[in-house]
Scaffold this motif. Structure first.
Motif, PDB file in Angstrom:
ATOM      1  N   LYS A 156       0.837  -1.216   0.000  1.00 25.48           N
ATOM      2  CA  LYS A 156       0.000   0.000   0.000  1.00 25.48           C
ATOM      3  C   LYS A 156       0.861   1.251   0.000  1.00 25.48           C
ATOM      4  N   LYS A 157       1.936   1.244   0.807  1.00 29.73           N
ATOM      5  CA  LYS A 157       2.839   2.384   0.855  1.00 29.73           C
ATOM      6  C   LYS A 157       3.564   2.565  -0.476  1.00 29.73           C
ATOM      7  N   PHE A 158       3.924   1.450  -1.106  1.00 34.61           N
ATOM      8  CA  PHE A 158       4.620   1.556  -2.383  1.00 34.61           C
ATOM      9  C   PHE A 158       3.743   2.143  -3.448  1.00 34.61           C
ATOM     10  N   GLN A 159       2.434   1.801  -3.436  1.00 34.63           N
ATOM     11  CA  GLN A 159       1.510   2.363  -4.422  1.00 34.63           C
ATOM     12  C   GLN A 159       1.336   3.877  -4.225  1.00 34.63           C
ATOM     13  N   GLN A 160       1.559   4.360  -3.030  1.00 34.48           N
ATOM     14  CA  GLN A 160       1.376   5.788  -2.760  1.00 34.48           C
ATOM     15  C   GLN A 160       2.627   6.605  -3.092  1.00 34.48           C
ATOM     16  N   THR A 161       3.722   5.985  -3.439  1.00 32.89           N
ATOM     17  CA  THR A 161       4.950   6.724  -3.783  1.00 32.89           C
ATOM     18  C   THR A 161       4.851   7.321  -5.157  1.00 32.89           C
ATOM     19  N   ALA A 162       5.687   8.412  -5.439  1.00 31.20           N
ATOM     20  CA  ALA A 162       5.698   9.107  -6.752  1.00 31.20           C
ATOM     21  C   ALA A 162       6.249   8.212  -7.838  1.00 31.20           C
ATOM     22  N   ALA A 163       7.236   7.422  -7.542  1.00 31.28           N
ATOM     23  CA  ALA A 163       7.811   6.524  -8.550  1.00 31.28           C
ATOM     24  C   ALA A 163       6.775   5.535  -9.051  1.00 31.28           C
ATOM     25  N   TYR A 164       5.956   5.034  -8.151  1.00 28.79           N
ATOM     26  CA  TYR A 164       4.939   4.071  -8.556  1.00 28.79           C
ATOM     27  C   TYR A 164       3.920   4.745  -9.483  1.00 28.79           C
ATOM     28  N   ARG A 165       3.537   6.045  -9.125  1.00 31.03           N
ATOM     29  CA  ARG A 165       2.549   6.729  -9.964  1.00 31.03           C
ATOM     30  C   ARG A 165       3.149   7.046 -11.324  1.00 31.03           C
ATOM     31  N   ASN A 166       4.410   7.462 -11.396  1.00 32.39           N
ATOM     32  CA  ASN A 166       5.034   7.756 -12.690  1.00 32.39           C
ATOM     33  C   ASN A 166       5.130   6.506 -13.538  1.00 32.39           C
ATOM     34  N   MET A 167       5.506   5.420 -12.932  1.00 31.71           N
ATOM     35  CA  MET A 167       5.606   4.157 -13.672  1.00 31.71           C
ATOM     36  C   MET A 167       4.253   3.721 -14.194  1.00 31.71           C
ATOM     37  N   LYS A 168       3.231   3.962 -13.434  1.00 30.04           N
ATOM     38  CA  LYS A 168       1.885   3.570 -13.844  1.00 30.04           C
ATOM     39  C   LYS A 168       1.436   4.405 -15.017  1.00 30.04           C
ATOM     40  N   GLU A 169       1.750   5.775 -14.986  1.00 27.37           N
ATOM     41  CA  GLU A 169       1.388   6.642 -16.102  1.00 27.37           C
ATOM     42  C   GLU A 169       2.140   6.232 -17.365  1.00 27.37           C
TER      43      GLU A 169
END
Length: 292
Positions: free
Chosen positions: A261-274
């Motif tokens: 859950k914490k990893f999904q909330q990080t900026a790197a995870y959001r950039n990778m998802k985009e």
């Protein structure tokens, strides 16, 4: 003279029986001859006969001869049975069991041997009958009796000496046997005393062995009780360890969920998802172009 393979006494008995059998055979032949002679005297009185008459005479002759021969054969069989009965009775007195081999009764070689023996015996009997028989002379009563008595006394004396020698030998053997018996009795008493001592020692050994077995049994029971207590402690420890393991697994699962859950909330995870979303859109656009 042909021999039958038996001793002289038995051979004389066989000769006596063969003479009896020859006499009976001669009587039978005479009876058959008389049947034919009666037919000649009573029926053959004419010069010519018809076929039926000849057949009738032959049938009558056949019936008479058949009856005579059958009667003689039956009588011969019964005579042989009586002879065997005499032999068996004599054998049974000596507790013997005689056996017969019926197959030898049709052995042609043995039958020819018996025929040769009968022929030679009959020839020698005829020769003896033509010569004057020599009658044996009796020995004088006094001389013959005294000689026989002297021989008997000498034979009895010899037997008496043999019995005395044998008696002395038996007495010597009996004395030796008594000495041997005394030695054996003494050896037996010594052996019994030794066995008594060994029995006492054996009883002591058995008592010591029983004490050792009792001590080992007590030690084994104590070890068994200690083992049962250790086993119970290990079982309880195993249950506690299992509960701790389940607790740690639950905590690890919770930590993994929180970490994800914490990893999904990080900026790197959001950039990778985009970036992955844009790449998926580009791939879909390229597929549409390729399809056109």
């Amino acid at each position: 003279q042909a021999e039958l393979g038996v001793n002289e006494h038995h051979q004389n008995e066989v000769v006596s029986y063969m003479r009896f059998a020859r006499f009976k055979r001669g009587m039978c032949l005479k009876t058959v001859d008389s049947c034919f002679q009666d037919l000649k005297d009573s029926r053959l009185v004419e010069e010519t006969f018809t076929v039926d008459e000849v057949i009738d005479m032959l049938d009558g002759l056949q019936s008479v001869v058949h009856s005579e021969v059958e009667s003689e054969l039956i009588n011969t069989t019964y005579t042989n049975v009586l002879l065997l009965r005499q032999l068996f009775s004599q054998a049974e007195k000596w507790y013997l069991k005689l056996q017969t081999d019926v197959s030898d009764l049709e052995n042609r070689e043995l039958l020819d041997q018996v025929a040769e023996f009968e022929k030679s015996e009959y020839t020698s009997s005829n020769k003896k009958s033509t010569t004057d028989p020599i009658k044996p002379k009796l020995a004088p009563l006094n001389e013959g009796g005294s000689e026989l008595l002297n021989k008997t006394v000498a034979h009895l004396q010899e037997e008496n000496e043999k019995l005395k020698t044998r008696l002395r030998t038996i007495e010597t053997q009996a004395t030796a046997a008594l000495d041997e018996k005394s030695k054996l009795e003494k050896s037996l008493r010594d052996l019994q005393m030794i066995q008594g001592d060994q029995k006492n020692n054996a009883n002591q050994d058995i008592t010591e062995l029983e004490n050792k077995v009792a001590a080992l049994k007590s030690q084994f029971e104590k070890t068994l009780n200690d083992t049962a207590a250790n086993q119970k402690f290990l079982e309880e420890d195993l249950v506690t360890t299992k509960h701790d393991l389940l607790k740690v697994q639950d905590q690890l699962s919770t930590a993994e969920k929180e970490l994800e859950k914490k990893f999904q909330q990080t900026a790197a995870y959001r950039n990778m998802k985009e970036i992955l979303t844009k790449k998926n859109e580009q791939i879909k656009d390229l597929r549409r172009r390729l399809s056109k």
